[in-house]
Design a protein around this motif. Structure first.
Motif, PDB file in Angstrom:
ATOM      1  N   UNK A 155       0.779  -1.218  -0.094  1.00 56.14           N
ATOM      2  CA  UNK A 155      -0.056   0.143   0.105  1.00 56.14           C
ATOM      3  C   UNK A 155       0.774   1.326  -0.035  1.00 56.14           C
ATOM      4  N   UNK A 156       1.909   1.392   0.559  1.00 53.37           N
ATOM      5  CA  UNK A 156       2.814   2.519   0.995  1.00 53.37           C
ATOM      6  C   UNK A 156       3.559   2.446  -0.377  1.00 53.37           C
ATOM      7  N   UNK A 157       3.960   1.534  -1.197  1.00 44.26           N
ATOM      8  CA  UNK A 157       4.475   1.601  -2.506  1.00 44.26           C
ATOM      9  C   UNK A 157       3.556   2.159  -3.338  1.00 44.26           C
ATOM     10  N   UNK A 158       2.389   1.647  -3.540  1.00 43.77           N
ATOM     11  CA  UNK A 158       1.286   2.189  -4.483  1.00 43.77           C
ATOM     12  C   UNK A 158       0.803   3.745  -4.231  1.00 43.77           C
ATOM     13  N   UNK A 159       0.924   4.159  -3.031  1.00 37.77           N
ATOM     14  CA  UNK A 159       0.849   5.459  -2.538  1.00 37.77           C
ATOM     15  C   UNK A 159       1.829   6.273  -3.169  1.00 37.77           C
ATOM     16  N   UNK A 160       3.077   6.029  -2.914  1.00 36.08           N
ATOM     17  CA  UNK A 160       4.274   6.700  -3.550  1.00 36.08           C
ATOM     18  C   UNK A 160       4.261   6.731  -4.928  1.00 36.08           C
ATOM     19  N   UNK A 161       3.847   5.661  -5.743  1.00 35.09           N
ATOM     20  CA  UNK A 161       3.630   5.679  -7.082  1.00 35.09           C
ATOM     21  C   UNK A 161       2.482   6.685  -7.592  1.00 35.09           C
ATOM     22  N   UNK A 162       1.433   6.747  -7.143  1.00 31.28           N
ATOM     23  CA  UNK A 162       0.225   7.743  -7.274  1.00 31.28           C
ATOM     24  C   UNK A 162       0.886   9.183  -7.078  1.00 31.28           C
ATOM     25  N   UNK A 163       1.530   9.286  -5.991  1.00 32.56           N
ATOM     26  CA  UNK A 163       1.857  10.560  -5.786  1.00 32.56           C
ATOM     27  C   UNK A 163       3.077  11.376  -6.545  1.00 32.56           C
ATOM     28  N   UNK A 164       3.925  10.487  -7.084  1.00 32.41           N
ATOM     29  CA  UNK A 164       5.150  10.764  -7.766  1.00 32.41           C
ATOM     30  C   UNK A 164       4.841  10.304  -8.900  1.00 32.41           C
ATOM     31  N   UNK A 165       5.810  10.407 -10.041  1.00 32.11           N
ATOM     32  CA  UNK A 165       5.934   9.723 -11.410  1.00 32.11           C
ATOM     33  C   UNK A 165       7.146   8.825 -11.653  1.00 32.11           C
ATOM     34  N   UNK A 273      26.060 -16.271 -10.406  1.00 32.87           N
ATOM     35  CA  UNK A 273      25.647 -15.695  -9.064  1.00 32.87           C
ATOM     36  C   UNK A 273      25.243 -14.152  -9.624  1.00 32.87           C
ATOM     37  N   UNK A 274      23.955 -13.909  -9.361  1.00 29.93           N
ATOM     38  CA  UNK A 274      23.472 -12.919  -9.881  1.00 29.93           C
ATOM     39  C   UNK A 274      22.721 -11.882  -8.683  1.00 29.93           C
ATOM     40  N   UNK A 275      21.962 -10.769  -9.105  1.00 29.57           N
ATOM     41  CA  UNK A 275      21.277  -9.702  -8.012  1.00 29.57           C
ATOM     42  C   UNK A 275      20.144  -9.165  -8.877  1.00 29.57           C
ATOM     43  N   UNK A 276      19.123  -9.264  -8.107  1.00 27.80           N
ATOM     44  CA  UNK A 276      17.966  -8.717  -8.666  1.00 27.80           C
ATOM     45  C   UNK A 276      17.513  -7.440  -7.603  1.00 27.80           C
ATOM     46  N   UNK A 277      17.308  -6.395  -8.003  1.00 28.13           N
ATOM     47  CA  UNK A 277      16.968  -5.194  -7.149  1.00 28.13           C
ATOM     48  C   UNK A 277      15.451  -5.176  -7.239  1.00 28.13           C
ATOM     49  N   UNK A 278      14.776  -4.615  -6.205  1.00 26.12           N
ATOM     50  CA  UNK A 278      13.483  -4.464  -5.953  1.00 26.12           C
ATOM     51  C   UNK A 278      13.115  -3.157  -4.888  1.00 26.12           C
ATOM     52  N   UNK A 279      11.973  -2.904  -4.939  1.00 31.14           N
ATOM     53  CA  UNK A 279      11.223  -1.871  -4.243  1.00 31.14           C
ATOM     54  C   UNK A 279      10.336  -2.653  -3.291  1.00 31.14           C
ATOM     55  N   UNK A 280       9.956  -3.916  -3.646  1.00 33.11           N
ATOM     56  CA  UNK A 280       8.977  -4.597  -2.898  1.00 33.11           C
ATOM     57  C   UNK A 280       9.154  -6.216  -3.162  1.00 33.11           C
ATOM     58  N   UNK A 281       9.203  -6.867  -2.312  1.00 36.67           N
ATOM     59  CA  UNK A 281       9.404  -8.508  -2.758  1.00 36.67           C
ATOM     60  C   UNK A 281       8.717  -9.201  -1.564  1.00 36.67           C
ATOM     61  N   UNK A 282       8.117 -10.399  -2.236  1.00 35.72           N
ATOM     62  CA  UNK A 282       7.346 -11.236  -1.540  1.00 35.72           C
ATOM     63  C   UNK A 282       8.111 -12.516  -1.851  1.00 35.72           C
ATOM     64  N   UNK A 283       8.884 -13.141  -0.784  1.00 33.36           N
ATOM     65  CA  UNK A 283       9.549 -14.358  -1.139  1.00 33.36           C
ATOM     66  C   UNK A 283       9.269 -15.452  -0.110  1.00 33.36           C
ATOM     67  N   UNK A 284       8.920 -16.687  -0.733  1.00 31.09           N
ATOM     68  CA  UNK A 284       8.448 -17.688   0.099  1.00 31.09           C
ATOM     69  C   UNK A 284       9.649 -18.360   0.591  1.00 31.09           C
TER      70      UNK A 284
END
Lengths: 486, 42
Positions: A155-165, A273-284
């Motif tokens: 929700x925080x991320x969605x709010x941020x995306x809505x308020x900024x470009x 060996x690699x890296x993936x960046x994210x602003x939100x992750x859900x990992x099981x």
């Protein structure tokens, strides 16, 4: 008079307790020991994780229900197993420790005639470095409070995306090289995608699936060939079609080993060996056993007779190559071979091996899904264990006539792919058997094509929502609850 | 190359009247697969 003790009050433990209480006369005692106060309908957690349900919609307190139904209940966790008793207690018992109320911290020995270990898995976040829900921008939907926390982050991320470009990256999938439960992550990524569209921020988000599967749609079940609209289709083709339609990228054969703030570190099957960046992750996370200990009458450690990570049951645990695996390896009665009054249905039993083909990276790291045993199989195996115990108690002779191998059991996987009475969607898959029988069905990937089908559309959402209400009704043991099959 | 979901297929997937019949079919199918029974393999 017999005493049946059930450890755990999840889908397996609660199902077993309900059937035992309904069919055994009141002279027999049914006692549930669980550290949890609430029953939770886990399959609906993904809807909490997108803010379309609240925790109160998927849980209810156990104690009032058990009191009303005549089921004993202790809010405690088991600490050790004593299947031969001890020098002072001739009956087998489990040592438990209360986790709530005035008795918190107090230990008690609980004797039993029959023991059902339905303790499920330990959510082993600790097996992946720094993977902890709510930290490093990573979340989980494995429990209702984890899912509520995930929604807060999303929700925080969605709010941020809505308020900024600005733009953002979301990563969803498995957080360990041998994690299971890909189905839950699959549901979550599709639901998140729909919520991003609903909030008109989809274009700002790069959405990526990361998984230890070799192919999409493996789901820890070695994939499946199914009928979709009457035509044969492989599960990888189905999932690829859905991901392409939703604009979801994917990374496969990835074993996540470490997480840092907004970064997932993984090794792939090529040994890179690699890296993936994210602003939100859900990992099981990985699932593991609870690390229980067991002791004999002389207090000697006999843990290896009861546990192999999870509990040892009537499976064939001999080591053999993938090509030699058969459905006969899978357990039928979930009974411990050494102590035959102990059973482990649901996720608590040690599987003989994975269902998916085991694969190693070029560096020798195991990267493949562990076998899924959640939901429907948990309920079915718990009921058959309860039925065997009921028969044994009522007839006076040990019964093992109720059997249910994953190699001779069907399951339905209703994956929500978006919430909404008219805007929702789901991917409905039925499969028979769960563990593929390549000898019986050699031409159709080990499955019966008449019973293994897939369907996409709004109806799938309605089915999942119906199951939500039906199974909570059943779990609350309301009138005629037992008519609803597991 | 992934198979694309056609516009007609999307229409079918979203149409509540068609999906109502699919809902009934799925319930029957699930019951027939799951409640039909299970057993051993040995």
């Amino acid at each position: 008079m017999a005493k049946v003790v059930i450890l755990g009050a999840g889908i397996a433990g609660h199902t077993a307790a309900a059937h035992l209480r309904r069919q055994l006369s009141k002279e027999h005692e049914v006692l549930v020991v669980s550290p949890n106060r609430n029953y939770q309908w886990v399959p609906s957690n993904i809807w909490i994780g997108i803010g379309r349900m609240e925790p109160k919609d998927v849980i209810f307190p156990l104690e009032p229900l058990y009191k009303k139904k005549g089921i004993g209940y202790k809010q405690a966790k088991v600490s050790s197993f004593h299947p031969e008793g001890s020098d002072t207690e001739h009956k087998p018992f489990v040592r438990v420790e209360y986790v709530f109320g005035e008795q918190k911290g107090i230990q008690e020995d609980i004797t039993y005639d029959y023991l059902i270990n339905a303790t499920g898995p330990k959510l082993a976040f600790d097996l992946t470095e720094n993977l902890l829900p709510g930290t490093n921008k990573t979340y989980s939907v494995c429990t209702y409070d984890h899912a509520a926390h995930a929604w807060s982050g999303l929700k925080d991320l969605i709010g941020k995306l809505k308020n900024t470009n600005t733009t953002a990256r979301i990563l969803i999938g498995t957080g360990h090289p041998k994690a299971t439960c890909q189905g839950a992550a699959f549901e979550y990524i599709l639901n998140v995608e729909q919520e991003l569209r609903r909030n008109k921020v989809r274009e700002q988000v790069e959405l990526t699936w990361i998984s230890n599967e070799y192919k999409l749609g493996d789901f820890g079940m070695d994939g499946m060939l199914m009928r979709v609209s009457g035509k044969p289709m492989k599960s990888d083709e189905l999932v690829e079609m859905v991901f392409a339609d939703r604009g979801i990228k994917w990374i496969l054969g990835a074993g996540v080993t470490k997480v840092e703030e907004g970064k997932a570190f993984y090794e792939n099957l090529d040994g890179e060996f690699k890296t993936e960046e994210f602003d939100f992750a859900m990992l099981i996370p990985a699932f593991s056993g609870h690390g229980f200990k067991a002791y004999d009458k002389a207090n000697k450690d006999i843990t290896e007779k009861l546990f192999k990570g999870f509990m040892i049951v009537d499976a064939d645990y001999s080591s053999k190559p993938y090509e030699d695996w058969t459905v006969q390896d899978w357990p039928e009665t979930y009974q411990n071979p050494t102590y035959q009054n102990i059973f482990a249905p649901g996720i608590a039993f040690a599987p003989p091996h994975s269902i998916s083909k085991p694969r190693k990276s070029k560096n020798g790291t195991d990267i493949f899904p562990s076998p899924p045993r959640t939901g429907m199989p948990s309920g079915i195996t718990a009921k058959l264990v309860a039925d065997n115990i009921i028969d044994s108690i009522t007839t006076g002779s040990e019964s093992r006539k109720h059997k249910g191998s994953l190699g001779n059991m069907g399951a339905a996987c209703i994956a929500s792919s978006g919430y909404g009475l008219l805007q929702g969607s789901g991917i409905s898959i039925t499969t028979f058997p769960i563990a593929p029988d390549y000898k019986k069905y050699p031409e159709s990937g080990g499955r019966d094509l008449n019973k293994t089908i897939g369907a996409l559309g709004l109806a799938g959402h309605w089915v999942k929502l119906s199951l939500h209400y039906a199974f909570i009704y059943k779990a609350k043991m309301k009138p005629f609850w037992w008519l609803i099959p597991e | 190359m992934a198979k694309k979901i056609s516009r007609f297929e999307k229409f079918v997937m979203k149409n509540p009247f068609i999906q109502f019949y699919m809902f009934l079919y799925l319930n029957v199918k699930i019951l027939s697969v799951v409640a039909h029974g299970h057993g051993g393999t040995r």
